[in-house]
Design an enzyme around this catalytic site. Structure first.
Site, PDB file in Angstrom:
ATOM      1  N   MET A   1     -10.305  -4.788   0.696  1.00  0.00           N
ATOM      2  CA  MET A   1      -9.358  -3.912   1.378  1.00  0.00           C
ATOM      3  C   MET A   1      -9.982  -3.392   2.672  1.00  0.00           C
ATOM      4  O   MET A   1     -11.154  -3.603   2.913  1.00  0.00           O
ATOM      5  CB  MET A   1      -8.988  -2.750   0.466  1.00  0.00           C
ATOM      6  N   CYS A   2      -9.227  -2.723   3.505  1.00  0.00           N
ATOM      7  CA  CYS A   2      -9.643  -2.095   4.766  1.00  0.00           C
ATOM      8  C   CYS A   2      -8.637  -2.431   5.858  1.00  0.00           C
ATOM      9  O   CYS A   2      -7.993  -3.479   5.832  1.00  0.00           O
ATOM     10  CB  CYS A   2     -11.018  -2.522   5.270  1.00  0.00           C
ATOM     11  N   THR A   3      -8.516  -1.531   6.830  1.00  0.00           N
ATOM     12  CA  THR A   3      -7.654  -1.749   7.983  1.00  0.00           C
ATOM     13  C   THR A   3      -8.384  -1.294   9.231  1.00  0.00           C
ATOM     14  O   THR A   3      -8.996  -0.222   9.237  1.00  0.00           O
ATOM     15  CB  THR A   3      -6.336  -0.964   7.851  1.00  0.00           C
ATOM     16  N   ASP A  21     -11.694   0.750   2.423  1.00  0.00           N
ATOM     17  CA  ASP A  21     -11.016   0.831   1.126  1.00  0.00           C
ATOM     18  C   ASP A  21     -11.876   0.126   0.094  1.00  0.00           C
ATOM     19  O   ASP A  21     -12.100  -1.085   0.186  1.00  0.00           O
ATOM     20  CB  ASP A  21      -9.631   0.178   1.213  1.00  0.00           C
ATOM     21  N   ARG A 236      -0.029  -4.011   5.377  1.00  0.00           N
ATOM     22  CA  ARG A 236      -0.799  -3.084   6.205  1.00  0.00           C
ATOM     23  C   ARG A 236      -0.974  -3.635   7.617  1.00  0.00           C
ATOM     24  O   ARG A 236      -0.929  -2.886   8.607  1.00  0.00           O
ATOM     25  CB  ARG A 236      -2.156  -2.804   5.560  1.00  0.00           C
TER      26      ARG A 236
END
Length: 327
Positions: A1-3, A21, A236
């Site tokens: 995860m991550c943005t 994330d 996302r």
């Protein structure tokens, strides 16, 4: 995860940000905010090297594996998880005359050596990533290399995505939308944006369905109808891309807050993404950060802190490696 998202102020200064994330709080495992000076020898899991530029970043458990950072020349970047990445053995890489680097050490290697995205593009073909254990995590890091892709933005606004999907060798993409998330690969996400070309930042008007029926929007925001609201990486990516590219440019004083307001749209609360039925373990946003690339500053928000913490390269002590613990 991550943005990841980066934005530009109305004075054309750059701000690079991201959410991390994970299923754990990295600061519970000894992760630190670190300033590394120039002309300093980094004793890495890979071959040690001497830094050309000083940088400020967030590392894993006090090690030389970094999640993100900014250097004294205003180059900022970080890693985001990508299960599609691949590795190769160190001996195979070195047989080709390339430099073998642990996947978690790409961030400090680039930040300590380069000033611009063009320099990164010229040099990334000289290295390939290995799937080594994460030594900083001890037993927890055995057999669990960092699976990641990377994005960097320089002070001129040029941005690049680097994906080691060819036996640890990199594919290079220009990041023209200012956003990156996770799987699938970056080119897939760019293609997927074509499914949302109807989204815009202007309210829809009345629709005359026929001569007698007029359909009116229920509320403001109707131009964003169809914008996905879940936490999958494709959703996302789409959500952050449209928000990032529709918002107004703001002053340098307002830019960190503007960046955080976009990242808040992809902030994952703890407990809403449990890994499987009956599990208490969930992905959540452990921190989000914004780097002021002009001033070399870091603004950090951790999930269990209400305040925003600030760190700066101005606090650098010559020839000293400085660690800040986050309690």
């Amino acid at each position: 995860m991550c943005t990841h998202v980066h934005i530009t102020s109305n004075k054309n200064n750059l701000y690079w940000g991201r959410t991390l994330d994970t299923t754990f709080n990295p600061f519970d495992l000894g992760s630190k905010v670190t300033i590394v000076p120039k002309n300093f020898t980094l004793d890495t899991q890979s071959t040690p090297w001497k830094t050309k530029y000083a940088f400020l970043g967030i590392n894993l458990s006090g090690s030389t594996l970094y999640f993100d950072g900014v250097n004294e020349k205003g180059l900022a970047g970080g890693l985001l998880f990508l299960t599609a990445c691949t590795w190769d053995k160190k001996e195979n890489i070195e047989k080709e005359g390339l430099t073998a680097i642990n996947s978690g050490e790409i961030i400090p290697w680039i930040l300590s050596n380069f000033e611009t995205v063009d320099e990164i593009k010229e040099n990334i073909s000289k290295v390939a990533v290995t799937g080594d254990d994460i030594l900083a995590l001890g037993e927890l890091g055995k057999g669990h290399p960092i699976t990641a892709h990377y994005t960097f933005t320089d002070k001129m606004g040029n941005s690049v995505v680097l994906e080691p999907t060819n036996n640890g060798r990199f594919r290079i993409f220009d990041n023209t939308v200012g956003v990156m998330t996770n799987d699938p690969t970056f080119d897939w996400h760019m293609t997927n944006l074509g499914n949302y070309i109807q989204v815009k930042g202007v309210n829809r008007q009345q629709n005359h369905l026929n001569n007698e029926a007029v359909i009116a929007p229920i509320s403001n925001g109707s131009g964003l109808l169809g914008l996905p609201g879940d936490y999958t990486s494709p959703s996302r990516f789409v959500r952050a891309t449209y928000l990032r590219n529709l918002v107004d440019k703001v002053s340098d004083e307002e830019a960190p807050s503007q960046l955080f307001s976009i990242l808040n749209s992809v902030w994952i609360p703890k407990g809403v993404e449990c890994l499987f039925e009956g599990s208490d373990t969930s992905n959540f946003t452990s921190y989000m950060c914004a780097y002021d690339q002009n001033l070399g500053k870091l603004y950090l928000r951790v999930y269990n802190h209400i305040d925003t913490m600030e760190f700066s390269l101005d606090n650098m002590v010559e020839n000293q490696y400085v660690n800040y613990s986050i309690n």
